[in-house]
Design a protein around this motif. Structure first.
Motif, mmCIF file in Angstrom:
data_model
loop_
_atom_site.group_PDB
_atom_site.id
_atom_site.type_symbol
_atom_site.label_atom_id
_atom_site.label_comp_id
_atom_site.label_asym_id
_atom_site.label_seq_id
_atom_site.Cartn_x
_atom_site.Cartn_y
_atom_site.Cartn_z
ATOM 1 N N LEU A 158 0.823 -1.206 0.000
ATOM 2 C CA LEU A 158 0.000 0.000 0.000
ATOM 3 C C LEU A 158 0.861 1.261 0.000
ATOM 4 C CD1 LEU A 158 -2.698 -1.122 2.608
ATOM 5 C CD2 LEU A 158 -3.049 -0.790 0.153
ATOM 6 N N GLY A 159 1.944 1.248 0.794
ATOM 7 C CA GLY A 159 2.829 2.400 0.846
ATOM 8 C C GLY A 159 3.500 2.678 -0.488
ATOM 9 N N GLU A 160 3.958 1.618 -1.159
ATOM 10 C CA GLU A 160 4.608 1.786 -2.458
ATOM 11 C C GLU A 160 3.634 2.346 -3.490
ATOM 12 O OE1 GLU A 160 7.850 1.251 -3.446
ATOM 13 O OE2 GLU A 160 8.246 1.119 -1.304
ATOM 14 N N GLN A 161 2.403 1.834 -3.502
ATOM 15 C CA GLN A 161 1.425 2.324 -4.466
ATOM 16 C C GLN A 161 1.020 3.760 -4.174
ATOM 17 O OE1 GLN A 161 -1.881 -0.145 -5.630
ATOM 18 N NE2 GLN A 161 -0.846 -2.029 -5.008
ATOM 19 N N PHE A 162 0.961 4.107 -2.885
ATOM 20 C CA PHE A 162 0.613 5.478 -2.521
ATOM 21 C C PHE A 162 1.706 6.449 -2.952
ATOM 22 C CE2 PHE A 162 0.538 9.031 0.516
ATOM 23 C CZ PHE A 162 -0.767 9.468 0.365
ATOM 24 N N LEU A 163 2.962 6.100 -2.699
ATOM 25 C CA LEU A 163 4.071 6.971 -3.085
ATOM 26 C C LEU A 163 4.187 7.101 -4.600
ATOM 27 C CD1 LEU A 163 6.856 5.876 -0.555
ATOM 28 C CD2 LEU A 163 5.384 7.891 -0.456
ATOM 29 N N ALA A 164 3.813 6.035 -5.313
ATOM 30 C CA ALA A 164 3.868 6.069 -6.777
ATOM 31 C C ALA A 164 2.700 6.846 -7.380
ATOM 32 C CB ALA A 164 3.885 4.646 -7.331
ATOM 33 N N GLY A 165 1.742 7.221 -6.546
ATOM 34 C CA GLY A 165 0.593 7.970 -7.042
ATOM 35 C C GLY A 165 -0.521 7.105 -7.569
ATOM 36 N N ASN A 166 -0.444 5.778 -7.335
ATOM 37 C CA ASN A 166 -1.491 4.871 -7.824
ATOM 38 C C ASN A 166 -2.682 4.786 -6.875
ATOM 39 O OD1 ASN A 166 0.125 4.217 -10.057
ATOM 40 N ND2 ASN A 166 1.190 2.611 -8.892
ATOM 41 N N LEU A 167 -2.498 5.290 -5.656
ATOM 42 C CA LEU A 167 -3.577 5.326 -4.674
ATOM 43 C C LEU A 167 -3.692 6.735 -4.111
ATOM 44 C CD1 LEU A 167 -3.019 2.051 -2.573
ATOM 45 C CD2 LEU A 167 -4.896 2.491 -4.158
ATOM 46 N N SER A 168 -4.925 7.210 -3.977
ATOM 47 C CA SER A 168 -5.129 8.534 -3.392
ATOM 48 C C SER A 168 -5.465 8.444 -1.905
ATOM 49 C CB SER A 168 -6.265 9.266 -4.110
ATOM 50 O OG SER A 168 -7.481 8.522 -4.015
ATOM 51 N N LYS A 169 -5.992 7.275 -1.464
ATOM 52 C CA LYS A 169 -6.379 7.135 -0.070
ATOM 53 C C LYS A 169 -6.459 5.666 0.295
ATOM 54 C CE LYS A 169 -9.617 9.140 3.287
ATOM 55 N NZ LYS A 169 -10.838 9.956 3.464
ATOM 56 N N VAL A 170 -6.109 5.352 1.534
ATOM 57 C CA VAL A 170 -6.219 3.985 2.066
ATOM 58 C C VAL A 170 -6.927 4.066 3.414
ATOM 59 C CG1 VAL A 170 -5.005 1.899 2.774
ATOM 60 C CG2 VAL A 170 -4.068 3.319 0.923
ATOM 61 N N GLU A 171 -7.945 3.228 3.587
ATOM 62 C CA GLU A 171 -8.695 3.228 4.839
ATOM 63 C C GLU A 171 -8.734 1.830 5.443
ATOM 64 O OE1 GLU A 171 -12.223 5.653 5.469
ATOM 65 O OE2 GLU A 171 -12.177 6.191 3.346
ATOM 66 N N LEU A 172 -8.785 1.778 6.781
ATOM 67 C CA LEU A 172 -8.926 0.532 7.524
ATOM 68 C C LEU A 172 -10.342 0.450 8.085
ATOM 69 C CD1 LEU A 172 -5.624 0.607 9.643
ATOM 70 C CD2 LEU A 172 -5.959 -0.466 7.413
ATOM 71 N N ILE A 173 -10.963 -0.735 7.993
ATOM 72 C CA ILE A 173 -12.290 -0.976 8.568
ATOM 73 C C ILE A 173 -12.169 -2.203 9.463
ATOM 74 C CG2 ILE A 173 -14.730 -1.401 8.111
ATOM 75 C CD1 ILE A 173 -14.281 -0.289 5.292
ATOM 76 N N TYR A 174 -12.355 -2.005 10.763
ATOM 77 C CA TYR A 174 -12.167 -3.106 11.708
ATOM 78 C C TYR A 174 -12.896 -2.795 13.002
ATOM 79 C CZ TYR A 174 -8.818 -0.002 13.996
ATOM 80 O OH TYR A 174 -8.240 1.062 14.661
ATOM 81 N N HIS A 175 -12.971 -3.780 13.891
ATOM 82 C CA HIS A 175 -13.539 -3.587 15.222
ATOM 83 C C HIS A 175 -12.396 -3.298 16.199
ATOM 84 C CE1 HIS A 175 -17.312 -5.338 13.713
ATOM 85 N NE2 HIS A 175 -17.883 -4.826 14.799
ATOM 86 N N HIS A 176 -12.499 -2.165 16.879
ATOM 87 C CA HIS A 176 -11.511 -1.822 17.904
ATOM 88 C C HIS A 176 -11.925 -2.471 19.217
ATOM 89 C CE1 HIS A 176 -8.775 0.326 20.475
ATOM 90 N NE2 HIS A 176 -9.761 0.956 21.098
ATOM 91 N N PHE A 177 -11.017 -3.279 19.785
ATOM 92 C CA PHE A 177 -11.304 -3.976 21.031
ATOM 93 C C PHE A 177 -11.137 -3.014 22.194
ATOM 94 C CE2 PHE A 177 -9.951 -6.403 24.766
ATOM 95 C CZ PHE A 177 -10.970 -7.340 24.854
ATOM 96 N N LYS A 178 -12.268 -2.633 22.801
ATOM 97 C CA LYS A 178 -12.224 -1.748 23.965
ATOM 98 C C LYS A 178 -12.270 -2.555 25.251
ATOM 99 C CE LYS A 178 -14.212 2.633 25.530
ATOM 100 N NZ LYS A 178 -13.061 3.452 25.152
ATOM 101 N N SER A 179 -13.118 -3.584 25.278
ATOM 102 C CA SER A 179 -13.202 -4.484 26.427
ATOM 103 C C SER A 179 -13.903 -5.755 25.964
ATOM 104 C CB SER A 179 -13.982 -3.838 27.574
ATOM 105 O OG SER A 179 -15.356 -3.720 27.251
ATOM 106 N N ALA A 180 -13.989 -6.733 26.873
ATOM 107 C CA ALA A 180 -14.651 -7.991 26.514
ATOM 108 C C ALA A 180 -16.120 -7.784 26.185
ATOM 109 C CB ALA A 180 -14.514 -8.991 27.663
ATOM 110 N N GLY A 181 -16.715 -6.720 26.696
ATOM 111 C CA GLY A 181 -18.126 -6.467 26.429
ATOM 112 C C GLY A 181 -18.373 -5.345 25.452
ATOM 113 N N SER A 182 -17.323 -4.747 24.888
ATOM 114 C CA SER A 182 -17.491 -3.601 23.998
ATOM 115 C C SER A 182 -16.453 -3.644 22.882
ATOM 116 C CB SER A 182 -17.355 -2.290 24.791
ATOM 117 O OG SER A 182 -17.409 -1.176 23.935
ATOM 118 N N GLN A 183 -16.938 -3.758 21.642
ATOM 119 C CA GLN A 183 -16.076 -3.695 20.468
ATOM 120 C C GLN A 183 -16.639 -2.617 19.542
ATOM 121 O OE1 GLN A 183 -17.743 -7.086 20.855
ATOM 122 N NE2 GLN A 183 -16.419 -7.109 22.654
#
Length: 323
Positions: A158-183
Motif C-alpha cells: 500500500l505504501g509503495e502504491q501510494f508513493l507512486a501515485g497509484n492510490l489517493s487514499k487507504v482506509e482501515l475498517i475493523y472492530h476496535h477492542f475496547k473491552s470484553a463487552g465492547s467492540q
C-alpha cells in the motif's frame, strides 16, 4: 398440548445444543485471553514508536513526509477490511461488511469507482467477490494465524502504491477492542498518514484486565481504574526537543513512518481478532442463557403434562371402581 415423548425429545435436543454453545463459549474465552496477551505484548512497542516519531516531528515542525501528502494523480481508493473466517459471532462480520458497502457507495456517489478491497478474513472476501468489487488478494490466513510479516507485506504494498501515485487514499475498517463487552466498529485513514501529535495514545484505551463481559463488571473495573489514577496522580512527561539527527532527517523519517504504517495494520488485525473472540464469547453465552430458559420452560411443561396424565389415569381408575 404436545405429548410427553415430544417434550422429552425437545429437552434432549436443547440440552445437546446447550452443551455445544457452552463449550464454544469456553473456547472463545480461552482464545480471547491469548488475543489480549498478544495486544498487551505489542502495546509497549506501539506506544514508544508513536511517542518517538510524533514528539520528534513536533520538535522539528519544518519536516514533511511523502506519506502525509495527498496525491492527486489517481482517484483510486483501497479499503483494508477485517472480518473472521467463521460465523457464530453475532453481528461481528455483518456490521463490518455493512460499513464496507456503505463506504463503497459513498465513494461512488463522489464519482470514485476505482475501489480495491484488501480482505483480511474469508467472510469479507466472499462478500466482496459476490458484489463484484476488485479484490487485491486473499489474506484469510491472517485472521486465523496473525503475524507481523503478513501485515508488513500489505503495508509495504500500500505504501509503495501510494508513493507512486497509484492510490489517493487507504482506509482501515475493523472492530476496535475496547473491552470484553465492547467492540467499536472503526473506520480509520491509513494513508495519507496523520502524524499530528493530538492523536498520541488515542487508541490505547483497551481494557485487558478481564474476560468478563457483563456491563456491571466492566463498570466496576472502569471505576476502580479511575480511582487508582486519582489516588496515584498522573503527571505529564516533557518532550525532549533537543534531537541530533543522524545520518539525516529524511532517512530517519523514511525508516520510522513505514514502521508506523506496518504497526497500524498489525494493530488493527490484533484488535479485530480479539473483538471476534469477545463477540463470539458473548453470543455463545447468550445462546447458553436462552437454552437454560427454554429448558426451564420445557421441564415445567413436561411436569404439567405428566401430572395431567397421572391425574387422568387416577380418575379412570376411580371411575372403574365405582362401576
Amino acid at each position: 398440548m404436545a405429548s410427553l415423548k415430544e417434550i422429552k425429545t425437545r429437552i434432549a435436543s436443547v440440552n445437546s445444543t446447550r452443551k455445544i454453545t457452552s463449550a464454544m463459549k469456553m473456547v472463545a474465552s480461552s482464545k480471547l485471553h491469548h488475543a489480549q496477551t498478544a495486544i498487551q505484548n505489542m502495546l509497549p512497542y506501539e506506544n514508544l514508536l508513536e511517542h518517538i516519531l510524533k514528539s520528534f516531528l513536533i520538535s522539528t515542525p519544518e519536516t514533511n513526509s511523502p506519506y502525509e501528502m495527498v496525491h492527486g494523480k489517481s482517484q483510486r481508493v483501497a479499503l483494508v477490511v477485517y472480518t473472521s473466517n467463521s460465523s457464530l459471532c453475532g453481528g461481528f462480520n455483518n456490521n463490518t461488511i455493512k460499513m464496507m458497502l456503505e463506504i463503497v457507495a459513498e465513494y461512488k456517489a463522489q464519482g470514485i469507482d476505482d475501489i480495491v478491497i484488501y480482505p483480511v478474513g474469508r467472510k469479507v472476501e466472499e462478500k466482496a467477490r459476490k458484489e463484484g468489487l476488485t479484490v487485491a488478494g486473499s489474506f484469510a490466513e491472517l485472521a486465523d494465524k496473525p503475524n507481523a510479516e503478513g501485515c508488513r507485506k500489505i503495508a509495504h504494498e500500500l505504501g509503495e502504491q501510494f508513493l507512486a501515485g497509484n492510490l489517493s487514499k487507504v482506509e482501515l475498517i475493523y472492530h476496535h477492542f475496547k473491552s470484553a463487552g465492547s467492540q467499536i466498529l472503526t473506520r480509520k485513514t491509513l494513508l495519507p498518514i496523520d502524524l499530528s501529535t493530538e492523536t498520541i495514545g488515542e487508541d490505547n484505551d483497551r481494557d485487558l484486565t478481564s474476560n468478563v463481559a457483563t456491563a456491571k463488571a466492566q463498570e466496576y473495573l472502569r471505576r476502580k481504574q479511575e480511582d487508582a489514577e486519582k489516588k496515584n496522580g498522573v503527571k505529564g512527561v516533557m518532550l525532549n526537543d533537543d534531537y541530533i539527527v543522524e545520518p539525516d532527517l529524511n532517512t530517519v523519517l523514511n525508516s520510522l513512518v513505514p514502521k508506523l504504517l506496518r504497526l497500524m495494520v498489525y494493530t488493527a488485525l490484533l484488535d479485530s481478532i480479539a473483538s471476534e473472540h469477545a463477540a463470539r464469547m458473548v453470543a455463545m453465552q447468550t445462546a447458553t442463557d436462552n437454552a437454560d430458559e427454554l429448558l426451564r420452560t420445557l421441564n415445567l411443561e413436561y411436569n404439567k403434562s405428566r401430572q395431567a396424565a397421572i391425574t387422568n389415569e387416577l380418575l379412570d381408575l376411580a371411575g372403574g371402581a365405582q362401576e
